[in-house]
Design an enzyme around this catalytic site. Structure first.
Site, short mmCIF file in Angstrom:
data_model
loop_
_atom_site.label_atom_id
_atom_site.label_comp_id
_atom_site.label_asym_id
_atom_site.label_seq_id
_atom_site.Cartn_x
_atom_site.Cartn_y
_atom_site.Cartn_z
N HIS A 10 0.74 12.86 -29.33
CA HIS A 10 0.31 11.52 -28.90
C HIS A 10 -0.35 10.78 -30.06
CE1 HIS A 10 0.15 12.55 -24.33
NE2 HIS A 10 1.29 12.01 -24.67
N HIS A 43 1.06 18.00 -27.29
CA HIS A 43 0.89 16.57 -27.03
C HIS A 43 -0.38 15.99 -27.67
CE1 HIS A 43 4.20 17.21 -24.35
NE2 HIS A 43 4.14 16.00 -23.83
N ARG A 81 0.82 -1.23 0.00
CA ARG A 81 0.00 0.00 0.00
C ARG A 81 0.85 1.27 0.00
NH1 ARG A 81 -2.93 -3.26 3.53
NH2 ARG A 81 -4.76 -4.11 2.48
N GLU A 113 11.01 18.52 -25.00
CA GLU A 113 10.31 18.88 -23.74
C GLU A 113 10.94 20.15 -23.15
OE1 GLU A 113 7.59 17.59 -22.63
OE2 GLU A 113 7.50 15.49 -23.26
N LYS A 171 8.29 23.07 -13.96
CA LYS A 171 7.38 21.94 -13.71
C LYS A 171 6.94 21.95 -12.24
CE LYS A 171 5.84 17.45 -14.52
NZ LYS A 171 5.89 16.18 -15.21
N HIS A 197 8.99 9.98 -28.40
CA HIS A 197 8.01 10.92 -27.85
C HIS A 197 8.37 12.37 -28.20
CE1 HIS A 197 5.06 12.54 -25.11
NE2 HIS A 197 6.00 13.22 -24.47
N LYS A 239 3.47 11.62 -11.43
CA LYS A 239 2.65 10.72 -12.27
C LYS A 239 3.41 9.42 -12.43
CE LYS A 239 -0.04 13.85 -15.19
NZ LYS A 239 -0.26 14.32 -16.57
N ARG A 266 -2.16 22.22 -14.89
CA ARG A 266 -1.15 21.22 -15.27
C ARG A 266 -1.29 20.82 -16.74
NH1 ARG A 266 1.24 16.31 -11.53
NH2 ARG A 266 2.61 15.44 -13.13
N GLU A 295 -3.91 17.57 -11.96
CA GLU A 295 -4.30 17.98 -13.31
C GLU A 295 -5.79 18.27 -13.43
OE1 GLU A 295 -2.18 15.92 -16.42
OE2 GLU A 295 -3.50 16.73 -17.95
N ASN A 309 0.95 19.83 -21.52
CA ASN A 309 0.63 18.99 -22.69
C ASN A 309 0.67 19.77 -23.99
OD1 ASN A 309 0.23 16.62 -21.21
ND2 ASN A 309 -1.80 17.31 -20.60
P1 NAD Z 1 13.24 5.33 -21.68
O1 NAD Z 1 13.10 5.26 -20.23
O2 NAD Z 1 12.74 4.19 -22.48
O3 NAD Z 1 14.77 5.58 -22.05
C1 NAD Z 1 15.14 5.68 -23.40
C2 NAD Z 1 16.27 4.70 -23.73
O4 NAD Z 1 17.48 5.22 -23.21
C3 NAD Z 1 16.12 3.32 -23.14
O5 NAD Z 1 16.59 2.38 -24.06
C4 NAD Z 1 17.04 3.36 -21.92
O6 NAD Z 1 17.52 2.08 -21.59
C5 NAD Z 1 18.14 4.26 -22.41
N1 NAD Z 1 18.84 5.03 -21.38
C6 NAD Z 1 18.31 5.68 -20.33
N2 NAD Z 1 19.24 6.40 -19.71
C7 NAD Z 1 20.41 6.18 -20.36
C8 NAD Z 1 21.73 6.68 -20.21
N3 NAD Z 1 22.02 7.59 -19.28
N4 NAD Z 1 22.66 6.23 -21.05
C9 NAD Z 1 22.36 5.35 -22.05
N5 NAD Z 1 21.14 4.87 -22.27
C10 NAD Z 1 20.15 5.29 -21.43
O7 NAD Z 1 12.52 6.63 -22.29
P2 NAD Z 1 12.30 8.11 -21.75
O8 NAD Z 1 12.21 8.93 -22.98
O9 NAD Z 1 13.23 8.49 -20.68
O10 NAD Z 1 10.85 8.02 -21.08
C11 NAD Z 1 9.71 7.73 -21.83
C12 NAD Z 1 8.61 7.31 -20.88
O11 NAD Z 1 8.34 8.37 -19.98
C13 NAD Z 1 7.30 6.98 -21.57
O12 NAD Z 1 6.81 5.77 -21.07
C14 NAD Z 1 6.38 8.12 -21.16
O13 NAD Z 1 5.03 7.74 -21.07
C15 NAD Z 1 6.94 8.49 -19.82
N6 NAD Z 1 6.65 9.87 -19.38
C16 NAD Z 1 6.16 10.04 -18.14
C17 NAD Z 1 5.90 11.31 -17.67
C18 NAD Z 1 5.42 11.50 -16.27
O14 NAD Z 1 5.07 12.63 -15.91
N7 NAD Z 1 5.40 10.48 -15.44
C19 NAD Z 1 6.16 12.43 -18.47
C20 NAD Z 1 6.68 12.21 -19.74
C21 NAD Z 1 6.94 10.93 -20.19
N1 GLY Z 2 4.22 15.19 -18.37
C1 GLY Z 2 3.00 15.85 -18.05
C2 GLY Z 2 2.73 15.93 -16.59
O1 GLY Z 2 3.52 15.57 -15.76
O2 GLY Z 2 1.70 16.38 -16.23
#
Ligand code: NAD
Ligand code: GLY
Length: 358
Positions: free
Chosen positions: A252, A248, A121, A185, A227, A265, A143, A241, A237, A245
């Site tokens: 998306h 986006h 939990r 971003e 942020k 992305h 998030k 917030r 949101e 987007n």
């Molecule tokens: P990711 O986590 O898949 O990383 C991209 C690639 O880079 C992967 O292959 C990873 O293994 C590699 N990698 C990571 N760090 C590295 C480093 N320092 N050196 C070498 N390789 C490295 O992708 P991302 O773009 O970081 O994240 C995308 C995800 O984030 C999506 O699932 C998206 O939905 C999510 N997201 C969440 C929020 C939120 O607010 N929670 C906001 C935006 C995106």
């Molecule tokens: N990435 C959008 C949010 O955190 O709200």
């Protein structure tokens, strides 16, 4: 080191941005008295590069860390991986006084955050983001979640980390395409909130592209500040917030209709932001000069600004836009810019206008 506070009452925390911070992970966890046992959740790519440094730092501070490695990539953001993480945590007897370290990009952060939010939990977790996207966006704001077959991020929780450690050195090993994707971003923050940041990005783009640490430090910290300010005002949101987007809605839809993975992305939202800037001219009177500056900065960063679509793809793109989370009452709502540095959310846009834009 730069420190950015996130003000959320009893759930407030700090984002630390700087060089060489991974070595301080253990000391930071100890200072917050997060618990005794901990698990580091990472992916196979990041684990190879940084798990040892993270585990060493935690061990030096008296923790007994266990390592959980998931495959790299979006496919790990699913319920079956969550279950594997729960099983590993239970196997190693992590209990309520334990915590989780999310070491990786947005995939690991979203997954590990969700595991932390739900295991027993809820146990504390910390974010150690290693992609530019994760440092300026996904690690901040709470998030967390995973994907379903029906769509991205459909299961999740708002669950804040106890701190965020952005070690800029980790960005040096990031593949160039991933780094540049993260810049989309970064540029977004200038457009939605801070014209001074936007102008600085225009000037300093070459330094940012060669990953100059001083430039990255200032930029990552400013993006985190923005942020943090937005999330502090609207954690769940219900309004403001949504400005995060910008670009986006179309972005998306591009990711979804092209098959996930074709566009990263950041690439998809670069196209989405340029389209949104053009719509902004028609709907909110954004000047042609500013719309051009927006398009140019993405081009200079090496990001795509247009997508060529067949008639069939166009249909899929529009269907995907209808599915977007921001559709309310059957209407697609946009975040649009009045000027660089100021946006409005919930803007209605006639379907013909969108059709002419993509
Ligand atoms: P990711 O986590 O898949 O990383 C991209 C690639 O880079 C992967 O292959 C990873 O293994 C590699 N990698 C990571 N760090 C590295 C480093 N320092 N050196 C070498 N390789 C490295 O992708 P991302 O773009 O970081 O994240 C995308 C995800 O984030 C999506 O699932 C998206 O939905 C999510 N997201 C969440 C929020 C939120 O607010 N929670 C906001 C935006 C995106
Ligand atoms: N990435 C959008 C949010 O955190 O709200």
């Amino acid at each position: 080191m730069r420190i950015v506070p996130v003000s959320l009452g009893s759930r407030s925390y700090q984002i630390k941005v700087g060089s060489g911070l991974l070595a301080r992970l253990g000391a930071e966890c100890a200072a917050l008295k997060l618990g005794q046992r901990c698990a580091v959740i990472t992916d196979a790519n990041v684990g190879k590069k940084f798990a040892r440094a993270a585990l060493t730092s935690l061990s030096k501070s008296g923790f007994a860390p266990v390592l959980i490695t998931v495959p790299a990539g979006e496919k790990s953001k699913r319920i079956t991986t969550v279950e594997k993480c729960y099983d590993a945590l239970a196997h190693h007897r992590l209990e309520r006084k334990s915590f989780i370290v999310a070491l990786g990009g947005g995939v690991v952060g979203d997954l590990a955050g969700f595991v932390a939010a739900t295991y027993l939990r809820g146990i504390p977790f910390v974010q150690v983001p290693t992609t530019l996207l994760a440092q300026v966006d996904s690690s901040v704001g709470g998030k967390t979640g995973v994907n379903l077959k029906a769509g991205k991020n459909l299961v999740g929780a708002f669950y804040q980390p106890r701190f965020v450690l952005c070690d800029l050195d980790t960005l040096k090993t990031l593949p160039r395409r991933e780094y540049v994707s993260g810049l989309a971003e970064v540029i977004k923050y200038g457009i939605i909130y801070d014209e001074v940041l936007f102008a600085k990005l225009e000037r300093n783009l070459p330094k940012l592209l060669r990953r100059d640490v001083k430039t990255m430090a200032a930029v990552v910290a400013r993006c985190c500040e923005i942020k943090a300010e937005v999330v502090s005002q609207d954690e769940s949101e219900s309004g403001l917030r949504a400005i995060l987007n910008f670009g986006h809605t179309i972005g998306h839809a591009i990711e979804n209709s092209s098959g996930y993975g074709k566009y990263l992305h950041g690439e998809a939202i670069a196209i989405g932001q340029v389209a949104a800037a053009k719509l902004s001219g028609q709907v909110l009177g954004l000047s042609a000069g500013e719309a051009t500056r927006i398009e140019k900065i993405f081009v200079h960063a090496g990001l795509p600004v247009k997508i060529k679509v067949s008639a069939a793809h166009r249909k899929k793109l529009f269907a995907a836009m209808q599915l977007d989370k921001k559709v309310s009452g059957g209407e697609v709502k946009f975040v649009l810019a009045e000027k660089i540095g100021r946006v409005k959310f919930g803007c209605r846009v006639a379907p013909e206008m969108i059709d002419a834009m993509v």
